[in-house]
Scaffold this motif. Structure first.
Motif, PDB file in Angstrom:
ATOM      1  N   LYS A 104       3.752  -5.729  -6.854  1.00  0.00           N
ATOM      2  CA  LYS A 104       3.624  -6.883  -5.964  1.00  0.00           C
ATOM      3  C   LYS A 104       4.931  -7.659  -5.902  1.00  0.00           C
ATOM      4  O   LYS A 104       5.331  -8.141  -4.830  1.00  0.00           O
ATOM      5  CB  LYS A 104       2.474  -7.778  -6.425  1.00  0.00           C
ATOM      6  CG  LYS A 104       1.100  -7.211  -6.116  1.00  0.00           C
ATOM      7  CD  LYS A 104      -0.012  -8.163  -6.531  1.00  0.00           C
ATOM      8  CE  LYS A 104      -1.369  -7.602  -6.136  1.00  0.00           C
ATOM      9  NZ  LYS A 104      -2.487  -8.502  -6.538  1.00  0.00           N
ATOM     10  N   ASN A 105       5.595  -7.799  -7.043  1.00  0.00           N
ATOM     11  CA  ASN A 105       6.878  -8.508  -7.055  1.00  0.00           C
ATOM     12  C   ASN A 105       7.935  -7.773  -6.235  1.00  0.00           C
ATOM     13  O   ASN A 105       8.707  -8.396  -5.498  1.00  0.00           O
ATOM     14  CB  ASN A 105       7.366  -8.681  -8.496  1.00  0.00           C
ATOM     15  CG  ASN A 105       6.567  -9.718  -9.266  1.00  0.00           C
ATOM     16  OD1 ASN A 105       5.906 -10.574  -8.666  1.00  0.00           O
ATOM     17  ND2 ASN A 105       6.594  -9.645 -10.583  1.00  0.00           N
ATOM     18  N   PHE A 106       7.960  -6.444  -6.347  1.00  0.00           N
ATOM     19  CA  PHE A 106       8.933  -5.679  -5.570  1.00  0.00           C
ATOM     20  C   PHE A 106       8.563  -5.658  -4.091  1.00  0.00           C
ATOM     21  O   PHE A 106       9.448  -5.627  -3.227  1.00  0.00           O
ATOM     22  CB  PHE A 106       9.063  -4.256  -6.112  1.00  0.00           C
ATOM     23  CG  PHE A 106      10.059  -4.137  -7.231  1.00  0.00           C
ATOM     24  CD1 PHE A 106      11.410  -4.231  -6.971  1.00  0.00           C
ATOM     25  CD2 PHE A 106       9.642  -3.977  -8.534  1.00  0.00           C
ATOM     26  CE1 PHE A 106      12.344  -4.140  -7.991  1.00  0.00           C
ATOM     27  CE2 PHE A 106      10.561  -3.889  -9.567  1.00  0.00           C
ATOM     28  CZ  PHE A 106      11.910  -3.977  -9.301  1.00  0.00           C
ATOM     29  N   THR A 107       7.270  -5.690  -3.796  1.00  0.00           N
ATOM     30  CA  THR A 107       6.833  -5.804  -2.404  1.00  0.00           C
ATOM     31  C   THR A 107       7.374  -7.083  -1.787  1.00  0.00           C
ATOM     32  O   THR A 107       7.928  -7.081  -0.679  1.00  0.00           O
ATOM     33  CB  THR A 107       5.295  -5.789  -2.311  1.00  0.00           C
ATOM     34  OG1 THR A 107       4.799  -4.526  -2.751  1.00  0.00           O
ATOM     35  CG2 THR A 107       4.833  -6.041  -0.881  1.00  0.00           C
ATOM     36  N   SER A 108       7.211  -8.175  -2.507  1.00  0.00           N
ATOM     37  CA  SER A 108       7.701  -9.469  -2.024  1.00  0.00           C
ATOM     38  C   SER A 108       9.223  -9.464  -1.891  1.00  0.00           C
ATOM     39  O   SER A 108       9.777  -9.986  -0.906  1.00  0.00           O
ATOM     40  CB  SER A 108       7.255 -10.570  -2.990  1.00  0.00           C
ATOM     41  OG  SER A 108       7.782 -11.824  -2.612  1.00  0.00           O
ATOM     42  N   TYR A 109       9.893  -8.853  -2.852  1.00  0.00           N
ATOM     43  CA  TYR A 109      11.356  -8.821  -2.844  1.00  0.00           C
ATOM     44  C   TYR A 109      11.893  -8.013  -1.657  1.00  0.00           C
ATOM     45  O   TYR A 109      12.789  -8.475  -0.931  1.00  0.00           O
ATOM     46  CB  TYR A 109      11.855  -8.225  -4.157  1.00  0.00           C
ATOM     47  CG  TYR A 109      13.361  -8.122  -4.260  1.00  0.00           C
ATOM     48  CD1 TYR A 109      14.144  -9.260  -4.435  1.00  0.00           C
ATOM     49  CD2 TYR A 109      13.993  -6.888  -4.173  1.00  0.00           C
ATOM     50  CE1 TYR A 109      15.525  -9.173  -4.524  1.00  0.00           C
ATOM     51  CE2 TYR A 109      15.370  -6.788  -4.263  1.00  0.00           C
ATOM     52  CZ  TYR A 109      16.131  -7.931  -4.441  1.00  0.00           C
ATOM     53  OH  TYR A 109      17.488  -7.841  -4.519  1.00  0.00           O
ATOM     54  N   ILE A 110      11.327  -6.827  -1.433  1.00  0.00           N
ATOM     55  CA  ILE A 110      11.786  -5.987  -0.320  1.00  0.00           C
ATOM     56  C   ILE A 110      11.444  -6.641   1.012  1.00  0.00           C
ATOM     57  O   ILE A 110      12.208  -6.540   1.982  1.00  0.00           O
ATOM     58  CB  ILE A 110      11.177  -4.575  -0.431  1.00  0.00           C
ATOM     59  CG1 ILE A 110      11.732  -3.865  -1.669  1.00  0.00           C
ATOM     60  CG2 ILE A 110      11.493  -3.741   0.816  1.00  0.00           C
ATOM     61  CD1 ILE A 110      11.130  -2.503  -1.933  1.00  0.00           C
ATOM     62  N   PHE A 111      10.309  -7.328   1.073  1.00  0.00           N
ATOM     63  CA  PHE A 111       9.941  -8.061   2.287  1.00  0.00           C
ATOM     64  C   PHE A 111      10.988  -9.134   2.598  1.00  0.00           C
ATOM     65  O   PHE A 111      11.392  -9.307   3.754  1.00  0.00           O
ATOM     66  CB  PHE A 111       8.564  -8.695   2.113  1.00  0.00           C
ATOM     67  CG  PHE A 111       8.124  -9.541   3.269  1.00  0.00           C
ATOM     68  CD1 PHE A 111       7.696  -8.965   4.453  1.00  0.00           C
ATOM     69  CD2 PHE A 111       8.154 -10.931   3.178  1.00  0.00           C
ATOM     70  CE1 PHE A 111       7.300  -9.754   5.532  1.00  0.00           C
ATOM     71  CE2 PHE A 111       7.764 -11.721   4.242  1.00  0.00           C
ATOM     72  CZ  PHE A 111       7.333 -11.135   5.426  1.00  0.00           C
ATOM     73  N   LYS A 112      11.442  -9.842   1.565  1.00  0.00           N
ATOM     74  CA  LYS A 112      12.470 -10.873   1.766  1.00  0.00           C
ATOM     75  C   LYS A 112      13.797 -10.251   2.191  1.00  0.00           C
ATOM     76  O   LYS A 112      14.512 -10.809   3.030  1.00  0.00           O
ATOM     77  CB  LYS A 112      12.648 -11.690   0.483  1.00  0.00           C
ATOM     78  CG  LYS A 112      11.464 -12.578   0.153  1.00  0.00           C
ATOM     79  CD  LYS A 112      11.659 -13.299  -1.170  1.00  0.00           C
ATOM     80  CE  LYS A 112      10.436 -14.143  -1.516  1.00  0.00           C
ATOM     81  NZ  LYS A 112      10.598 -14.818  -2.829  1.00  0.00           N
ATOM     82  N   ASN A 121       0.818  -1.214   0.000  1.00  0.00           N
ATOM     83  CA  ASN A 121       0.000   0.000   0.000  1.00  0.00           C
ATOM     84  C   ASN A 121       0.849   1.260   0.000  1.00  0.00           C
ATOM     85  O   ASN A 121       0.513   2.251  -0.653  1.00  0.00           O
ATOM     86  CB  ASN A 121      -0.944   0.001   1.213  1.00  0.00           C
ATOM     87  CG  ASN A 121      -2.060  -1.014   1.078  1.00  0.00           C
ATOM     88  OD1 ASN A 121      -2.455  -1.364  -0.030  1.00  0.00           O
ATOM     89  ND2 ASN A 121      -2.563  -1.496   2.204  1.00  0.00           N
ATOM     90  N   LEU A 122       1.956   1.220   0.720  1.00  0.00           N
ATOM     91  CA  LEU A 122       2.845   2.379   0.749  1.00  0.00           C
ATOM     92  C   LEU A 122       3.498   2.592  -0.617  1.00  0.00           C
ATOM     93  O   LEU A 122       3.525   3.714  -1.134  1.00  0.00           O
ATOM     94  CB  LEU A 122       3.917   2.192   1.826  1.00  0.00           C
ATOM     95  CG  LEU A 122       4.915   3.341   2.000  1.00  0.00           C
ATOM     96  CD1 LEU A 122       4.205   4.641   2.355  1.00  0.00           C
ATOM     97  CD2 LEU A 122       5.957   3.000   3.071  1.00  0.00           C
ATOM     98  N   LEU A 123       4.010   1.523  -1.210  1.00  0.00           N
ATOM     99  CA  LEU A 123       4.633   1.639  -2.531  1.00  0.00           C
ATOM    100  C   LEU A 123       3.609   2.054  -3.583  1.00  0.00           C
ATOM    101  O   LEU A 123       3.896   2.893  -4.448  1.00  0.00           O
ATOM    102  CB  LEU A 123       5.279   0.307  -2.939  1.00  0.00           C
ATOM    103  CG  LEU A 123       6.450  -0.185  -2.092  1.00  0.00           C
ATOM    104  CD1 LEU A 123       7.015  -1.480  -2.683  1.00  0.00           C
ATOM    105  CD2 LEU A 123       7.547   0.866  -1.980  1.00  0.00           C
TER     106      LEU A 123
END
Length: 293
Positions: A223-231, A7-9
């Protein structure tokens, strides 16, 4: 946590992904994200300034937009004294990816001081980092929590120690001006209101979610970058997979653009879509890029 990051991104970058070519703001997000390397001996992500500088050399060819501070660094390889109005778009990945405040502060200042020694930009970096740090780590936020935490972190911050750590020498007058501004802000009531024009702060202050519907292709990218930054944040990516070897010997992009298809260590697999006397348009996995001839 994933929804918080997304949501922030989404709120910060949605407008910069609505066009045929990603705008400067989202391009800056990509550069910072690609320059994050997890530490091997502790939780946290290092902002790899050497990688970032190499990325900027390539970025100069396909940069979509003008900005005095970025253009100055690309041309002169040194910071300015101007306020960096695009700072939040560069810093967001670094802030989100780090869960330890001291590490976060160190890595944020690496990027900030690369571009500017402006007192407002340095102070805003600390306050913005504090606000987003609390947003990521606390479920129940209010203005008082954000103000008090930001004030405490600004009190603890030492520009002199920071400059010493990174072997940076600046005019003592700039340090004095910074300290005067820091004292004024600490003693005032508008410590976080000064960020109100920033999209990330607006999202957090008003508890907004992604307000605009982005194109499906861009939604997938986010969504892909969200997952990547989360990892990255969780420390579950092997840093060895992110290190590019022999990056001092990377072939010039203009040379590679003579081919219809090519591989670039920073841009990945690329294919020429259009070529004429004025421009070359090529595609990689993140979309279209344009180089003016």
């Amino acid at each position: 946590m994933l929804s918080k990051i997304y949501n922030l991104l989404n709120y910060c970058y949605e407008d910069s992904m609505l066009y045929q070519f990603a705008s400067l703001e989202f391009q800056l997000f990509l550069l910072s994200t690609k320059s994050l390397i997890p530490y091997e001996d502790r939780i946290g992500c290092m902002f790899d300034t050497n990688r970032y500088k190499k990325e900027l050399e390539v970025f100069a060819y396909y940069k979509n937009g003008k900005n005095d501070i970025i253009d100055c660094y690309i041309k002169n390889k040194r910071p300015t004294l101007k306020e960096d109005e695009l700072l939040e778009y560069k810093l967001l990945p670094i802030i989100i990816a780090n869960t330890n405040w001291n590490t976060l502060e160190d890595e944020v200042m690496k990027l900030t001081l690369m571009y500017t020694y402006n007192k407002h930009s340095i102070i805003n970096s600390i306050i913005l980092s504090s606000v987003i740090f609390n947003y990521m780590n606390l479920d129940n936020l209010n203005i008082d929590i954000l103000k008090n935490a930001s004030k405490e972190r600004l009190i603890e911050f030492s520009l002199v120690e920071c400059l010493k750590k990174y072997n940076i020498q600046i005019d003592k007058k700039l340090i004095i001006e910074f300290e005067q501004e820091r004292i004024n802000i600490i003693g005032g009531e508008n410590i976080i209101e000064r960020l109100s024009k920033l999209k990330s702060a607006e999202h957090i202050y008003n508890n907004r979610k992604g307000m605009k519907k982005v194109y499906k292709e861009n939604e997938l990218i986010l969504k892909n970058f969200t997952s990547y930054i989360f990892k990255l944040r969780k420390g579950i990516i092997n840093p060895e997979k992110l290190i590019i070897n022999n990056n001092n010997n990377i072939r010039d992009l203009k040379e590679l653009l003579r081919n219809n298809e090519f591989n670039h260590p920073f841009l990945g697999k690329c294919k020429i879509i259009k070529r004429n006397d004025k421009e070359i348009i090529f595609r990689n996995k993140l979309g279209l890029l344009k180089v003016n001839i």
